[in-house]
Design a protein around this motif. Sequence first.
Motif, PDB file in Angstrom:
ATOM      1  N   LYS A  50      42.182  26.398  38.300  1.00 39.58           N
ATOM      2  CA  LYS A  50      43.675  26.234  37.885  1.00 39.58           C
ATOM      3  C   LYS A  50      44.458  26.255  39.248  1.00 39.58           C
ATOM      4  CE  LYS A  50      43.342  30.494  36.088  1.00 39.58           C
ATOM      5  NZ  LYS A  50      42.102  30.923  36.315  1.00 39.58           N
ATOM      6  N   SER A  51      44.092  27.159  40.313  1.00 38.77           N
ATOM      7  CA  SER A  51      44.936  27.133  41.604  1.00 38.77           C
ATOM      8  C   SER A  51      44.614  25.531  42.189  1.00 38.77           C
ATOM      9  CB  SER A  51      44.642  28.272  42.457  1.00 38.77           C
ATOM     10  OG  SER A  51      45.113  29.063  41.989  1.00 38.77           O
ATOM     11  N   THR A  52      43.362  25.120  42.088  1.00 36.94           N
ATOM     12  CA  THR A  52      43.172  23.968  42.623  1.00 36.94           C
ATOM     13  C   THR A  52      44.030  22.789  42.261  1.00 36.94           C
ATOM     14  OG1 THR A  52      40.794  24.927  43.104  1.00 36.94           O
ATOM     15  CG2 THR A  52      41.094  22.384  43.434  1.00 36.94           C
ATOM     16  N   ALA A 172      54.180  27.168  39.031  1.00 40.15           N
ATOM     17  CA  ALA A 172      53.939  28.379  39.187  1.00 40.15           C
ATOM     18  C   ALA A 172      52.631  28.757  38.910  1.00 40.15           C
ATOM     19  CB  ALA A 172      54.739  29.156  38.399  1.00 40.15           C
ATOM     20  N   ASP A 173      51.993  29.426  39.908  1.00 38.74           N
ATOM     21  CA  ASP A 173      50.708  29.911  40.107  1.00 38.74           C
ATOM     22  C   ASP A 173      50.568  31.451  39.950  1.00 38.74           C
ATOM     23  OD1 ASP A 173      47.984  30.304  40.212  1.00 38.74           O
ATOM     24  OD2 ASP A 173      47.497  29.230  42.314  1.00 38.74           O
ATOM     25  N   GLU A 174      50.346  31.762  38.781  1.00 35.37           N
ATOM     26  CA  GLU A 174      49.993  33.301  38.353  1.00 35.37           C
ATOM     27  C   GLU A 174      51.579  34.088  38.910  1.00 35.37           C
ATOM     28  OE1 GLU A 174      46.638  35.600  38.700  1.00 35.37           O
ATOM     29  OE2 GLU A 174      45.614  33.560  39.059  1.00 35.37           O
ATOM     30  N   PRO A 175      52.851  33.603  38.569  1.00 36.59           N
ATOM     31  CA  PRO A 175      53.913  34.050  39.041  1.00 36.59           C
ATOM     32  C   PRO A 175      54.179  35.699  38.635  1.00 36.59           C
ATOM     33  CG  PRO A 175      54.525  32.702  37.182  1.00 36.59           C
ATOM     34  CD  PRO A 175      52.957  32.662  37.474  1.00 36.59           C
TER      35      PRO A 175
HETATM   36 MG   LIG Z   1      43.932  30.753  41.179  1.00 37.70          MG
END
Ligand SMILES: [Mg+2]
Lengths: 230, 416
Positions: A50-52, A172-175
């Motif tokens: 997901k972050s990638t 937004a990455d795990e905000p």
């Molecule tokens: Mg991640």
Amino acid sequence: MEEKSKVIQLKNIQKTFHTKNKEVNVLRNLNAEFYEGNLYAVMGHSGNGKSTLIHILGLIDECDEGEYQIYGKNVKNLKDKDASYMRLKNIGFVFQEFNLVPTLKAYENVMVPMLINKEIQAKERKERAIELLSSVGLKERINHFPKELSGGEQQRVAIARSLANNPNIILADEPTGNLDEKSEREIFTLLKKLAEEGKCVIVVSHSSEIKNYADKVYILDKGKLEGENE
Amino acid sequence: MNKYHLKNLFIKITRDKNNIFFIILLVISTIMLIGSITFNKNFNEYIEENINKNINFRVLSVSNKQDEADLGKEELLSIEHVQDVYSSVYGTFLIDSNFANEDLDGKITPQYLPKSTVIHSLIGSQIGENDTGVAIIPKDFYPDNSVYEYNINAKNIIDGESLIGKEFTITYYTRKFENMKFVNDEKLTKTFTVIGVYDNKEFMNYNNDIFISQIDIDEIAKAKIPKNDNPDIEITQIDDYSFNVVVDSLENVESVTEKILEHNFSNVEPSMEIDEGVINTIKISCLVIAIISIAVIILIVLLYMRKKLIRESNYIGILRASGYTKTNVTIQYLFETIITSIITYIIGCILLILLCVILKNIVFNSFNYIGYNIRIFSTDFIIGFVILILTSSISSLYMIHMKLKSNIINLIESRE
Ligand SMILES: [Mg+2]
Ligand SMILES: Nc1ncnc2c1ncn2[C@@H]1O[C@H](COP(=O)(O)OP(=O)(O)OP(=O)(O)O)[C@@H](O)[C@H]1O
């Protein structure tokens, strides 16, 4: 959804990480389209990429294969200067860590991305920063230093900062990874409001609460994005 | 980069407590740097102004030839580049004057001014060859025995210029040899008119050294050194004093020394000599301190920037993610370094000037009367500024360059 214009087009995106003794195929022939005015939730197990995906979308990482277009314009393999310009104009990041400068007040933190934007007049910057902070409900906190704010408030400052140069894409990455449930709902409400104002908001989250806000929920699994109910 | 951006950077610097220690260290090394440059310059200036130009460094002391009627004076004068020859007894008498008051004892020392010697600091008129009863006194006149201990009380200094045209009297005794010892004989007085003032530092003279004519100084010398009528006892006669030979310039001292020796004079020695060894040691020390200071500045900036950039990694990541190019980030940190250096420089200069003023007023105040003085040169401060800004900028540019090699994700995700 059809009358809204397409912001992001991903075609056959491949991303492999090479480490010393193994290769990790994180994204495999990933296809997706993202439109203005929608909030997209991206969910999936830890380590699924997901972050990638967020990094590639935000032009701070590159995919190996495939096509990536923003508003129909190819943004793959851009030079650093052009990629930076793309980020400045089109992309706002919100991370799990708030990454605020501890020695700068809330409004000064929000001003940081504007300082190199020639399209915002120097004397308008402070005013704009205060406006943005008001829009995330922090009108009373503009002169506070980060350590004087709660986690939820700090994340809202970070959201205001991501909006500094008025981008159309919010990533937004795990905000809400560091926040309690109440703050989480406030942040999701805020992101939803941004989508309703016409931005393309993509939120990675482990919390199923996001489903109550998302226009579309994607699951990232085996290197591909799939609609939750498809 | 505009004034709003600069203001933002200024805020970032001044609010960051981590900067205090860094600035203190940088201020110390900046003071060392500019201080050593300033000291070196002052020292060179002192040597140039007060030593190289000083007549004493081209005066040779030479034993006379007792068997010749004029003791060999004419022979010495015939040597090329010899400007004047006079007895070394001149200038050895401490004499009472009517300048005595409750603070000063009135003691003065008459001095002979060699022929064709220009007094650069002269105000008033020069003494003519056949003049008598005229005197040139120090600008800061201090007729007191304590001048030899550099123990000058500024409030008792007499303004020499105010005495031009006025008269003063000296009192001395002829001496005779009686019952195997010297005793005062006849009391003599002599009146002089002040015709000019000079800066005694120019001659490395004391503040009670007054120039009078050769006729007058000869008269005093003859009175003070008694003639020996008794061939059975040996006492020092005027003729026993060596000659002072004045060479026309510093460069000719060596060749004149050789010539005098060729004329079979003995004991030829410069009356004052520059100790090149000490001078070089001082100069090299200044250079070494300056170089060490520069090295320390570079080291401090490198270490500081390393820590700062690690601390601010995720901030740099955020800057990059929000659209700053590598150049934008570099310029931002460069400006931060320059602003910090300017703050350092300003503090350093203020402290250094304060230090100079304190030294000048407390330590060097008495030395001032022999010509040692601290002067502050604006060029040294400009040189110091340029060195500080250049070294700190280059050092931090290097660190930023290294930092920007890591990718944006690593920057954002890095934690202290
Ligand atoms: Mg991640
Ligand atoms: N720079 C890298 N070098 C090597 N492998 C990497 C690198 N970055 C990520 N990976 C690997 O890629 C995979 C996907 O990582 P990613 O961070 O995108 O997962 P994620 O879905 O965001 O997980 P989480 O929910 O835990 O945040 C993981 O297996 C991770 O170990």
